[in-house]
Motif scaffolding. Sequence first.
Motif, PDB file in Angstrom:
ATOM      1  N   SER A  50       0.852  -1.195   0.000  1.00 28.33           N
ATOM      2  CA  SER A  50       0.000   0.000   0.000  1.00 28.33           C
ATOM      3  C   SER A  50       0.887   1.244   0.000  1.00 28.33           C
ATOM      4  CB  SER A  50      -0.928  -0.005   1.217  1.00 28.33           C
ATOM      5  OG  SER A  50      -1.800  -1.111   1.177  1.00 28.33           O
ATOM      6  N   LYS A  51       1.155   1.783  -1.198  1.00 29.03           N
ATOM      7  CA  LYS A  51       2.085   2.897  -1.349  1.00 29.03           C
ATOM      8  C   LYS A  51       1.596   4.168  -0.660  1.00 29.03           C
ATOM      9  CE  LYS A  51       3.835   1.153  -5.750  1.00 29.03           C
ATOM     10  NZ  LYS A  51       4.027   1.439  -7.204  1.00 29.03           N
ATOM     11  N   ASN A  52       0.290   4.347  -0.584  1.00 26.97           N
ATOM     12  CA  ASN A  52      -0.268   5.556   0.030  1.00 26.97           C
ATOM     13  C   ASN A  52      -0.683   5.346   1.491  1.00 26.97           C
ATOM     14  OD1 ASN A  52      -0.218   7.348  -2.331  1.00 26.97           O
ATOM     15  ND2 ASN A  52      -1.705   5.903  -3.183  1.00 26.97           N
ATOM     16  N   GLY A  53      -0.334   4.200   2.023  1.00 28.28           N
ATOM     17  CA  GLY A  53      -0.643   3.920   3.418  1.00 28.28           C
ATOM     18  C   GLY A  53      -1.982   3.222   3.594  1.00 28.28           C
ATOM     19  N   VAL A  54      -2.269   2.862   4.856  1.00 25.54           N
ATOM     20  CA  VAL A  54      -3.452   2.078   5.193  1.00 25.54           C
ATOM     21  C   VAL A  54      -4.258   2.798   6.263  1.00 25.54           C
ATOM     22  CG1 VAL A  54      -4.298  -0.116   6.131  1.00 25.54           C
ATOM     23  CG2 VAL A  54      -2.287  -0.087   4.627  1.00 25.54           C
ATOM     24  N   ILE A  55      -5.581   2.814   6.061  1.00 29.23           N
ATOM     25  CA  ILE A  55      -6.514   3.309   7.074  1.00 29.23           C
ATOM     26  C   ILE A  55      -7.278   2.101   7.605  1.00 29.23           C
ATOM     27  CG2 ILE A  55      -8.564   4.717   7.509  1.00 29.23           C
ATOM     28  CD1 ILE A  55      -7.598   6.582   5.273  1.00 29.23           C
ATOM     29  N   TYR A  56      -7.268   1.937   8.914  1.00 23.83           N
ATOM     30  CA  TYR A  56      -7.949   0.789   9.538  1.00 23.83           C
ATOM     31  C   TYR A  56      -9.208   1.266  10.245  1.00 23.83           C
ATOM     32  CZ  TYR A  56      -8.866  -2.941  12.925  1.00 23.83           C
ATOM     33  OH  TYR A  56      -9.472  -3.906  13.684  1.00 23.83           O
TER      34      TYR A  56
ATOM     35  N   LYS B 114      -7.193   7.495  -1.729  1.00 23.84           N
ATOM     36  CA  LYS B 114      -6.010   6.866  -2.332  1.00 23.84           C
ATOM     37  C   LYS B 114      -5.485   5.740  -1.451  1.00 23.84           C
ATOM     38  CE  LYS B 114      -4.399  11.064  -4.676  1.00 23.84           C
ATOM     39  NZ  LYS B 114      -3.259  12.020  -4.799  1.00 23.84           N
ATOM     40  N   GLN B 115      -5.775   5.834  -0.181  1.00 20.95           N
ATOM     41  CA  GLN B 115      -5.245   4.868   0.763  1.00 20.95           C
ATOM     42  C   GLN B 115      -6.011   3.531   0.696  1.00 20.95           C
ATOM     43  OE1 GLN B 115      -5.936   8.085   1.587  1.00 20.95           O
ATOM     44  NE2 GLN B 115      -3.772   8.676   1.539  1.00 20.95           N
ATOM     45  N   THR B 116      -5.352   2.479   1.128  1.00 23.67           N
ATOM     46  CA  THR B 116      -6.019   1.196   1.320  1.00 23.67           C
ATOM     47  C   THR B 116      -6.802   1.258   2.625  1.00 23.67           C
ATOM     48  OG1 THR B 116      -4.298  -0.017   0.138  1.00 23.67           O
ATOM     49  CG2 THR B 116      -5.667  -1.285   1.658  1.00 23.67           C
ATOM     50  N   VAL B 117      -8.034   0.765   2.618  1.00 19.80           N
ATOM     51  CA  VAL B 117      -8.883   0.764   3.808  1.00 19.80           C
ATOM     52  C   VAL B 117      -9.160  -0.680   4.217  1.00 19.80           C
ATOM     53  CG1 VAL B 117     -11.094   1.427   4.815  1.00 19.80           C
ATOM     54  CG2 VAL B 117      -9.959   2.958   3.178  1.00 19.80           C
ATOM     55  N   ILE B 118      -8.802  -1.011   5.452  1.00 25.09           N
ATOM     56  CA  ILE B 118      -9.144  -2.322   6.018  1.00 25.09           C
ATOM     57  C   ILE B 118     -10.310  -2.090   6.976  1.00 25.09           C
ATOM     58  CG2 ILE B 118      -8.372  -4.261   7.428  1.00 25.09           C
ATOM     59  CD1 ILE B 118      -5.540  -3.738   6.473  1.00 25.09           C
ATOM     60  N   TRP B 119     -11.443  -2.723   6.676  1.00 24.06           N
ATOM     61  CA  TRP B 119     -12.657  -2.521   7.469  1.00 24.06           C
ATOM     62  C   TRP B 119     -13.041  -3.833   8.137  1.00 24.06           C
ATOM     63  CZ3 TRP B 119     -17.871  -0.185   5.224  1.00 24.06           C
ATOM     64  CH2 TRP B 119     -18.776   0.013   6.275  1.00 24.06           C
ATOM     65  N   LYS B 120     -13.038  -3.824   9.471  1.00 19.97           N
ATOM     66  CA  LYS B 120     -13.513  -5.008  10.192  1.00 19.97           C
ATOM     67  C   LYS B 120     -15.033  -4.997  10.144  1.00 19.97           C
ATOM     68  CE  LYS B 120     -14.198  -5.693  14.611  1.00 19.97           C
ATOM     69  NZ  LYS B 120     -15.419  -6.549  14.586  1.00 19.97           N
ATOM     70  N   PHE B 121     -15.553  -5.885   9.301  1.00 25.21           N
ATOM     71  CA  PHE B 121     -16.994  -5.962   9.066  1.00 25.21           C
ATOM     72  C   PHE B 121     -17.410  -7.417   9.215  1.00 25.21           C
ATOM     73  CE2 PHE B 121     -20.984  -5.879   6.814  1.00 25.21           C
ATOM     74  CZ  PHE B 121     -21.487  -4.608   7.046  1.00 25.21           C
ATOM     75  N   GLU B 122     -18.432  -7.678  10.030  1.00 23.03           N
ATOM     76  CA  GLU B 122     -18.739  -9.035  10.479  1.00 23.03           C
ATOM     77  C   GLU B 122     -19.705  -9.792   9.570  1.00 23.03           C
ATOM     78  OE1 GLU B 122     -17.551  -6.081  13.323  1.00 23.03           O
ATOM     79  OE2 GLU B 122     -19.414  -6.194  12.171  1.00 23.03           O
ATOM     80  N   ASP B 123     -19.780  -9.393   8.310  1.00 26.72           N
ATOM     81  CA  ASP B 123     -20.722 -10.011   7.375  1.00 26.72           C
ATOM     82  C   ASP B 123     -20.051 -10.127   6.004  1.00 26.72           C
ATOM     83  OD1 ASP B 123     -22.870 -10.890   5.921  1.00 26.72           O
ATOM     84  OD2 ASP B 123     -24.282  -9.398   6.684  1.00 26.72           O
TER      85      ASP B 123
ATOM     86  N   ASN C  10      -9.906  -0.659  -3.309  1.00 24.55           N
ATOM     87  CA  ASN C  10      -8.968  -0.282  -2.243  1.00 24.55           C
ATOM     88  C   ASN C  10      -9.481  -0.628  -0.847  1.00 24.55           C
ATOM     89  OD1 ASN C  10     -10.996   1.757  -2.335  1.00 24.55           O
ATOM     90  ND2 ASN C  10      -9.637   3.144  -1.207  1.00 24.55           N
ATOM     91  N   VAL C  11     -10.647  -1.287  -0.761  1.00 22.89           N
ATOM     92  CA  VAL C  11     -11.236  -1.642   0.537  1.00 22.89           C
ATOM     93  C   VAL C  11     -11.139  -3.148   0.744  1.00 22.89           C
ATOM     94  CG1 VAL C  11     -13.319  -1.639   1.954  1.00 22.89           C
ATOM     95  CG2 VAL C  11     -12.813   0.320   0.480  1.00 22.89           C
TER      96      VAL C  11
END
Length: 521
Positions: free
Chosen positions: A293-299, A327-336, A345-346
């Motif tokens: 992730s060149k532009n960083g990660v948003i959690y 632009k950033q990669t987004v990691i979303w803790k989603f329970e479904d 990017n998600v």
Amino acid sequence: MRLPVLFSLFCILCDVDGLKVLVCFPLPVKSLSILGQSVARHLMAAGHEVTYMTVYPLKNPPAKNFRQIDISSNVAFVAGDQMPSIEFILNNKLEMSSSRDIQLFGQEAARMTLNHENVKKFLEDPNERFDAIVTDLLETELYSGFAVLYECPMIWVYSMGAHWQVLRMIDVAPSPAYNPDYLSSNINPLSFTQRVQELWTRIQWQFFKTFFTQREERRIYESVFGPILAKRGRTLPDYEDVIYNASLIFSNEHDAVSNRPSTPQNFKYIGGIHIEEPVKPLRKDLQDLMDNSKNGVIYFSLGSFLQSKTLPRKLIKEMLKMFGELKQTVIWKFEDNSLEDVPKNVQIVNWAPQPSILAHPNIKMFLTHGGLFSSIEAIHFGVPTIGIPVLFDQITNVNKAVLNGYALKVDLSHGLPKNLKTAINIMLNDDRYTNKAKELPSLNHDRLTKPGPALVYWVEYVGRTRGASHLRSPALHVPLYQRLYLDLLAIIFAITFALVFLLSRLCKKKSGIKNYQKKTN
């Protein structure tokens, strides 16, 4: 010379002899089970024998020095429609939890635990022996009956900070003028109105606790532990005497937050005890994703108690669209797993290895509900946060983070996607938040002993000193009227009243004599 050497060796062997510890975390809250597992893990690593009473049993429990008492059926208490969804909270504008509701929640969970088939069988076994009880504390002191039954020291583990509700059990409760309730959004210094609010909140809490909750707790305590002790020829001590007899309280708070009240000697901070060092490596797909992730990660995570999947569907779609514009990669803790049209990017994950994600060098920020575990992890790894508080202590935690300069706050509303994007852009373009967040780990880590070894030391210390009674505050033995000098005020008032009364009588008598003399003349 042989006798002193043998005696010294005997003392050393006795000192390092393993303790038998009952660790009880009975609330059906997943994050609290993480704290309980951490307590059990550190005690076992130190060679102690742990009996772990839990709602979330370990799937692969250790084979040595460990056994579990399974009370997983308690999960039914918060399953289905028992707890509100985020959508319900949002639509009904529930801005904060009721202290009365949380008292009843803790009380009912304790009732379910103590009447659980596995627990009743465990308590009725006369061969069980323990050297210490270490148990979770949330709005009920019913588990102090364990220390009565096994005649050993009682140690509480509180999942939050130095709040007056727990400090009152081992010392004088701090003043509401500077120690806000853990459900309050007020932050020091308090205005006049806020001080009045905090005083009224405390009066309400104490009134309901004294006249309703504690009376029912006494009844449960007597019905559960009374018959067991009677079978063993012992008398059940009074409930009010038992609940104020704790040897120690551990607090899941960290050392890098300001505005903490002073605490007694037997109140110890162990915030971050659940964070393993070194952190576990990420699974390969997440590791590759974050590395590339060149532009960083948003959690983004809203915790385990109130989950992202309970957001309104329209809001979820808008959130996905907003994340897709970044632009950033987004990691979303989603329970479904039913989400559709997920942007490239998600990355959706059902359960996230949160400490491992926050420890990665490419992490840019943490979008969080503001739970204390998440707050501690953000500080531990130096990650700036955007807080979206929902319930319980989350509002207070987020406000503290904003006050400390490493966080922004976004209110939960139907405009969340737009407001959240604005906050994300502010944090991406202003290095102050990142710089402040990176200062905090040094404060958090700069302590004499890490939280895990500290917990083990103090549990062993309580065991060695048979309750560490010398650490207890003398304030517990001083009645309220003496602490407030009401007896002195009563004496001063009585003397003043007597003097005024005597002077008034003398004046009247003197006036009467003068009047009599005038009449006779």
